[in-house]
Design a protein around this motif. Structure first.
Motif, PDB file in Angstrom:
ATOM      1  N   LEU A  60       8.133  -0.252   1.199  1.00 10.37           N
ATOM      2  CA  LEU A  60       7.926  -1.631   0.742  1.00 10.37           C
ATOM      3  C   LEU A  60       9.229  -2.283   0.275  1.00 10.37           C
ATOM      4  CD1 LEU A  60       4.507  -1.452  -1.144  1.00 10.37           C
ATOM      5  CD2 LEU A  60       4.964  -2.131   1.201  1.00 10.37           C
ATOM      6  N   ASN A  61      10.183  -1.468  -0.125  1.00 11.72           N
ATOM      7  CA  ASN A  61      11.448  -2.044  -0.584  1.00 11.72           C
ATOM      8  C   ASN A  61      12.506  -2.121   0.509  1.00 11.72           C
ATOM      9  OD1 ASN A  61      11.248  -2.812  -3.444  1.00 11.72           O
ATOM     10  ND2 ASN A  61      10.497  -0.714  -3.574  1.00 11.72           N
ATOM     11  N   SER A  62      12.082  -1.842   1.729  1.00 11.98           N
ATOM     12  CA  SER A  62      13.060  -1.914   2.823  1.00 11.98           C
ATOM     13  C   SER A  62      13.192  -3.356   3.301  1.00 11.98           C
ATOM     14  CB  SER A  62      12.634  -1.006   3.969  1.00 11.98           C
ATOM     15  OG  SER A  62      11.463  -1.525   4.558  1.00 11.98           O
ATOM     16  N   LYS A  63      14.232  -3.593   4.059  1.00 17.24           N
ATOM     17  CA  LYS A  63      14.520  -4.927   4.602  1.00 17.24           C
ATOM     18  C   LYS A  63      13.335  -5.445   5.432  1.00 17.24           C
ATOM     19  CE  LYS A  63      17.431  -7.962   6.807  1.00 17.24           C
ATOM     20  NZ  LYS A  63      17.435  -9.239   6.199  1.00 17.24           N
ATOM     21  N   LEU A  64      12.649  -4.515   6.118  1.00 15.82           N
ATOM     22  CA  LEU A  64      11.526  -4.905   6.982  1.00 15.82           C
ATOM     23  C   LEU A  64      10.464  -5.702   6.227  1.00 15.82           C
ATOM     24  CD1 LEU A  64      10.263  -4.409   9.893  1.00 15.82           C
ATOM     25  CD2 LEU A  64       9.011  -2.542   8.844  1.00 15.82           C
ATOM     26  N   PHE A  65      10.266  -5.369   4.940  1.00 15.11           N
ATOM     27  CA  PHE A  65       9.178  -5.980   4.165  1.00 15.11           C
ATOM     28  C   PHE A  65       9.614  -7.172   3.313  1.00 15.11           C
ATOM     29  CE2 PHE A  65       5.201  -3.633   4.730  1.00 15.11           C
ATOM     30  CZ  PHE A  65       5.638  -2.658   5.591  1.00 15.11           C
ATOM     31  N   GLU A  66      10.833  -7.662   3.544  1.00 14.93           N
ATOM     32  CA  GLU A  66      11.327  -8.771   2.704  1.00 14.93           C
ATOM     33  C   GLU A  66      10.434 -10.013   2.793  1.00 14.93           C
ATOM     34  OE1 GLU A  66      15.465  -9.510   3.486  1.00 14.93           O
ATOM     35  OE2 GLU A  66      16.058  -7.800   2.218  1.00 14.93           O
ATOM     36  N   LYS A  67      10.045 -10.374   4.032  1.00 13.41           N
ATOM     37  CA  LYS A  67       9.212 -11.577   4.203  1.00 13.41           C
ATOM     38  C   LYS A  67       7.826 -11.361   3.613  1.00 13.41           C
ATOM     39  CE  LYS A  67      11.409 -13.662   8.191  1.00 13.41           C
ATOM     40  NZ  LYS A  67      11.322 -13.886   9.630  1.00 13.41           N
ATOM     41  N   VAL A  68       7.316 -10.138   3.734  1.00 10.09           N
ATOM     42  CA  VAL A  68       5.972  -9.838   3.218  1.00 10.09           C
ATOM     43  C   VAL A  68       5.907 -10.138   1.730  1.00 10.09           C
ATOM     44  CG1 VAL A  68       4.430  -7.926   2.639  1.00 10.09           C
ATOM     45  CG2 VAL A  68       5.307  -8.138   4.945  1.00 10.09           C
ATOM     46  N   LYS A  69       6.967  -9.770   1.025  1.00 12.55           N
ATOM     47  CA  LYS A  69       6.935  -9.948  -0.431  1.00 12.55           C
ATOM     48  C   LYS A  69       6.841 -11.422  -0.816  1.00 12.55           C
ATOM     49  CE  LYS A  69       9.258  -5.785  -1.672  1.00 12.55           C
ATOM     50  NZ  LYS A  69      10.661  -5.507  -1.527  1.00 12.55           N
ATOM     51  N   GLU A  70       7.313 -12.301   0.082  1.00 12.07           N
ATOM     52  CA  GLU A  70       7.209 -13.743  -0.203  1.00 12.07           C
ATOM     53  C   GLU A  70       5.766 -14.221  -0.028  1.00 12.07           C
ATOM     54  OE1 GLU A  70      10.028 -15.744   2.345  1.00 12.07           O
ATOM     55  OE2 GLU A  70      11.627 -14.429   1.581  1.00 12.07           O
ATOM     56  N   VAL A  71       5.122 -13.801   1.078  1.00  9.40           N
ATOM     57  CA  VAL A  71       3.756 -14.301   1.339  1.00  9.40           C
ATOM     58  C   VAL A  71       2.676 -13.487   0.628  1.00  9.40           C
ATOM     59  CG1 VAL A  71       4.076 -15.500   3.534  1.00  9.40           C
ATOM     60  CG2 VAL A  71       3.763 -13.046   3.540  1.00  9.40           C
ATOM     61  N   CYS A  72       2.998 -12.257   0.287  1.00  9.12           N
ATOM     62  CA  CYS A  72       1.984 -11.386  -0.345  1.00  9.12           C
ATOM     63  C   CYS A  72       2.650 -10.646  -1.515  1.00  9.12           C
ATOM     64  CB  CYS A  72       1.453 -10.421   0.713  1.00  9.12           C
ATOM     65  SG  CYS A  72       0.142  -9.344   0.157  1.00  9.12           S
ATOM     66  N   PRO A  73       2.878 -11.362  -2.637  1.00  6.51           N
ATOM     67  CA  PRO A  73       3.629 -10.757  -3.745  1.00  6.51           C
ATOM     68  C   PRO A  73       2.950  -9.513  -4.323  1.00  6.51           C
ATOM     69  CG  PRO A  73       3.187 -13.103  -4.121  1.00  6.51           C
ATOM     70  CD  PRO A  73       2.407 -12.708  -2.923  1.00  6.51           C
ATOM     71  N   ASN A  74       1.621  -9.411  -4.181  1.00  7.96           N
ATOM     72  CA  ASN A  74       0.927  -8.233  -4.741  1.00  7.96           C
ATOM     73  C   ASN A  74       0.702  -7.148  -3.700  1.00  7.96           C
ATOM     74  OD1 ASN A  74      -0.872  -9.766  -3.332  1.00  7.96           O
ATOM     75  ND2 ASN A  74      -2.607  -9.338  -4.684  1.00  7.96           N
ATOM     76  N   VAL A  75       1.629  -7.079  -2.745  1.00  7.44           N
ATOM     77  CA  VAL A  75       1.480  -6.111  -1.654  1.00  7.44           C
ATOM     78  C   VAL A  75       1.323  -4.683  -2.176  1.00  7.44           C
ATOM     79  CG1 VAL A  75       3.990  -6.032  -1.267  1.00  7.44           C
ATOM     80  CG2 VAL A  75       2.493  -5.287   0.524  1.00  7.44           C
ATOM     81  N   HIS A  76       2.002  -4.351  -3.301  1.00  6.37           N
ATOM     82  CA  HIS A  76       1.911  -2.997  -3.857  1.00  6.37           C
ATOM     83  C   HIS A  76       0.466  -2.629  -4.208  1.00  6.37           C
ATOM     84  CE1 HIS A  76       6.218  -3.693  -4.469  1.00  6.37           C
ATOM     85  NE2 HIS A  76       6.315  -2.386  -4.337  1.00  6.37           N
ATOM     86  N   GLU A  77      -0.296  -3.647  -4.616  1.00  9.73           N
ATOM     87  CA  GLU A  77      -1.684  -3.366  -5.003  1.00  9.73           C
ATOM     88  C   GLU A  77      -2.600  -3.234  -3.794  1.00  9.73           C
ATOM     89  OE1 GLU A  77      -2.517  -6.747  -7.472  1.00  9.73           O
ATOM     90  OE2 GLU A  77      -0.744  -6.263  -8.680  1.00  9.73           O
ATOM     91  N   LYS A  78      -2.149  -3.801  -2.653  1.00 12.48           N
ATOM     92  CA  LYS A  78      -3.036  -3.824  -1.481  1.00 12.48           C
ATOM     93  C   LYS A  78      -2.821  -2.627  -0.568  1.00 12.48           C
ATOM     94  CE  LYS A  78      -4.322  -8.511  -1.388  1.00 12.48           C
ATOM     95  NZ  LYS A  78      -5.370  -9.180  -0.646  1.00 12.48           N
ATOM     96  N   ILE A  79      -1.870  -1.796  -0.934  1.00 13.14           N
ATOM     97  CA  ILE A  79      -1.631  -0.617  -0.107  1.00 13.14           C
ATOM     98  C   ILE A  79      -2.097   0.601  -0.887  1.00 13.14           C
ATOM     99  CG2 ILE A  79       0.777  -0.243  -0.847  1.00 13.14           C
ATOM    100  CD1 ILE A  79       1.454   0.266   2.046  1.00 13.14           C
TER     101      ILE A  79
END
Ligand SMILES: CCCCCCCCCCCCCCCCCCCCCCCCCC(=O)SCCNC(=O)CCNC(=O)[C@H](O)C(C)(C)COP(=O)(O)OP(=O)(O)OC[C@H]1O[C@@H](n2cnc3c(N)ncnc32)[C@H](O)[C@@H]1OP(=O)(O)O
Ligand SMILES: NC(=O)C1=CN([C@@H]2O[C@H](COP(=O)(O)OP(=O)(O)OC[C@H]3O[C@@H](n4cnc5c(N)ncnc54)[C@H](OP(=O)(O)O)[C@@H]3O)[C@@H](O)[C@H]2O)C=CC1
Length: 515
Positions: A60-79
């Motif tokens: 989740l902290n890799s470059k690949l997920f940078e955009k995800v964190k903008e649209v889904c800030p609670n991504v940590h909770e959804k995985i």
């Protein structure tokens, strides 16, 4: 409004192989386009001293997920990472986790596999066949399951030249193979492996074909689909061009060519290079998930995710573009200049392997020994040659894959879905894609800084000068040895020297006259 993105909203999705190359791109796209999904369950094993949580955190902290964190800030909770090992009975999932998976899962994407070509048959069967069977069994106990999407490979039937979107049976039933792996010992398995895999090149393609048969046989009442990607390469467009993070397939060879280790490769330049970008595979996978769940086709559909029949490119063109990109964007600390060629037969391949691969490695190791360091180049070169021998099968042949189901699905998508989940490979410009691929290898896989390009270019210039010096010295030594042994060579040598002397004398006399 995208119907596909909308469909995944509120859903509980189970992904196997989510820590792999394709799995990560799949997860990223799901979170980015359907941030309102309920949860993504991922089956993960602890690995390389990392706990489950550390592995998820790293992804989740890799470059690949940078955009995800903008649209889904609670991504940590959804995985939700679930400790699992697909090699174990019931995947070694705890009762509580199993209950949760069985109760809530809506969609399964089965990506996990061993992709090693030379894996021991027992291990390849366990992961690519038995684990698929077990997952199907689990799936059949899920009351809410709407679709099960199995990722196979376009090369599962690479013993055929033309491949349709159907399942081709293997001579021995998968169930018999699974049973026999339980009681046969390793030595016997080694002995029968060539007979079982037949005209397939390796255990990987064979067990992926068995995996497909299992999907067909165990389908029961499940809503299933199989996706067969060809050679999955770096991303084309999403979330950004050129993302890649492992050395499988062509990526390793791109690195080896850029670092100057790979100087010749046995390949057929005109053979079709059936590469497919990872984001195209993921877009098709998500579209298939939607179609299978919503339209519920009567039979298990197979989708070829290939490029060769819609937008072909060959290995020759690809190789030239890879090398051309290295001219502009070289890799750092290259061993030799990136300069590789294709060979077409055994004799030239052996010759160039000796001259361009083994000899420089031996010389370099000798230099390392002289300077008190540990030799390592010969070992590395042997590994590269072994890898090349494994990949040769795929770069000296062309296949035709029919794509009726894939094209049918494209026609069923709304214009918005065709845009958001674009899997139309005809729109891909190969030269641009390869350039971004090479750039991605440098930036995301090797983590090299773009600011280092001038220094890398300088380094290549130094290597060029060393190369010229080395060749001149070699020529002079050879010539000196020849003169010592042959009268003809001596005569030629004296003729050249006296000719040069006369030419210089004439030049000096005329310039003195002018003055
Ligand atoms: C005209 C003029 C111009 C000319 C220009 C010239 C050209 C110049 C430009 C060149 C580019 C253009 C042409 C490209 C052609 C590409 C063809 C691709 C075909 C792919 C077909 C795929 C079809 C099926 C697709 C699928 O469906 S599935 C996905 C595919 N599956 C795989 O690709 C797994 C392969 N691998 C293994 O099967 C294992 O790796 C194993 C190899 C047994 C070793 O096995 P082992 O010796 O045990 O060692 P490892 O520990 O594994 O690795 C040991 C060390 O080798 C490293 N290394 C692992 N791999 C690779 C790899 N590829 N390439 C390089 N290195 C690699 C690894 O980093 C580690 O380095 P280290 O970390 O030690 O420094
Ligand atoms: N890459 C390609 O060129 C192509 C790939 N495919 C198919 O796509 C799928 C994904 O491939 P790709 O992403 O490239 O492969 P990777 O090797 O990158 O990923 C494999 C995944 O499977 C997981 N896995 C392996 N063994 C186990 C296990 N015992 N228990 C739990 N998980 C396990 C790995 O987990 P871990 O991180 O713990 O190792 C990893 O997440 C595969 O089914 C492959 O056959 C098809 C065509 C081409």
């Amino acid at each position: 409004m995208s119907m596909i993105a909308d469909f995944y909203g509120g859903k509980s999705i189970l992904i196997t192989g989510a820590t792999g190359f394709l799995g990560k791109v799949l997860m990223e796209k799901l979170f980015r386009t359907s941030p309102d999904l309920r949860v993504i369950y991922i089956l993960v094993r602890p690995k390389a001293g990392q706990t489950l949580q550390q592995r998820v955190f790293q992804i989740l902290n890799s470059k690949l997920f940078e955009k995800v964190k903008e649209v889904c800030p609670n991504v940590h909770e959804k995985i939700r990472a679930i400790s699992a090992d697909l090699n174990q009975n019931d995947f070694a999932i705890s009762m509580q986790d199993m209950q949760e998976l069985l109760s809530y899962t809506d969609i399964i994407f089965h990506c996990a596999a061993t992709v090693r070509f030379d894996d021991h048959l027992r291990h390849a069967v366990q992961l690519n066949v038995t684990a698929t069977q077990q997952l199907l069994l689990m799936a059949s106990q899920m009351p809410n399951l709407k679709a099960f999407i199995h990722i196979s490979t376009a090369f599962s039937n690479c013993n055929l030249k033309h491949i349709d979107e159907v399942i081709y049976p293997c001579p021995v039933e998968p169930k018999k193979i699974i049973d026999s792996m339980e009681w046969l010992d390793d030595a016997i398995i080694d002995e029968i492996t060539p007979k079982l895999i037949g005209d397939r090149p390796n255990t990987y393609t064979y067990t992926k074909a068995l995996g497909e048969m299992v999907v067909q046989q165990e389908s029961g009442k499940l809503n299933l689909a199989i996706i067969r990607p060809s050679i999955v390469g770096a991303t084309w467009q999403e979330p950004f061009p050129g993302w890649v993070d492992n050395v499988n397939g062509p990526t390793g060879l791109i690195v080896a060519a850029g670092k100057g280790f790979l100087r010749s490769i046995r390949a057929t330049p005109m053979a079709v290079a059936d590469l497919i970008p990872a984001d195209i595979v993921v877009n098709l996978t998500l579209a298939v998930g939607w179609y299978t769940a919503v339209h519920r086709p009567k039979s298990t559909l197979i989708y070829h995710c290939t490029s060769g029949n819609l937008n072909p490119c060959n290995w020759g063109k690809m190789g030239i573009q890879v090398l051309a990109t290295f001219e502009k964007i070289p890799l750092e600390r290259a061993f030799r200049r990136p300069k590789a060629d294709f060979t077409t037969n055994n004799v030239t391949t052996q010759y160039w392997n000796a001259v361009s691969h083994r000899a420089p490695a031996i010389i370099y190791d000798f230099y390392l020994r002289l300077t008190g360091r540990k030799p390592r180049m010969t070992k590395l070169m042997n590994r590269l040659l072994r890898t090349l021998s494994m990949l040769e099968y795929f770069i000296n042949r062309s296949w035709e894959w029919s794509t009726y189901n894939t094209e049918m699905l494209m026609s069923k998508l709304s214009p918005e879905d065709q845009r958001v989940f674009n899997f139309d490979v005809r729109q891909l410009n190969w030269l641009e894609y390869i350039e971004n691929y090479v750039l991605g290898v440098k930036k995301y896989l090797l983590k090299e800084d773009m600011a280092g390009i001038p220094e890398a270019k300088q380094h290549l210039k130094r290597l060029r000068n060393i190369h010229y010096l080395f060749n001149t010295a070699l020529f002079l030594i050879a010539w000196r040895l020849l003169i010592a042994r042959s009268q003809v060579a001596r005569n030629v040598w004296f003729f050249i020297v006296s000719f040069c002397y006369k030419f210089l004398s004439y030049f000096r006399a005329s310039s003195t006259l002018k003055v």
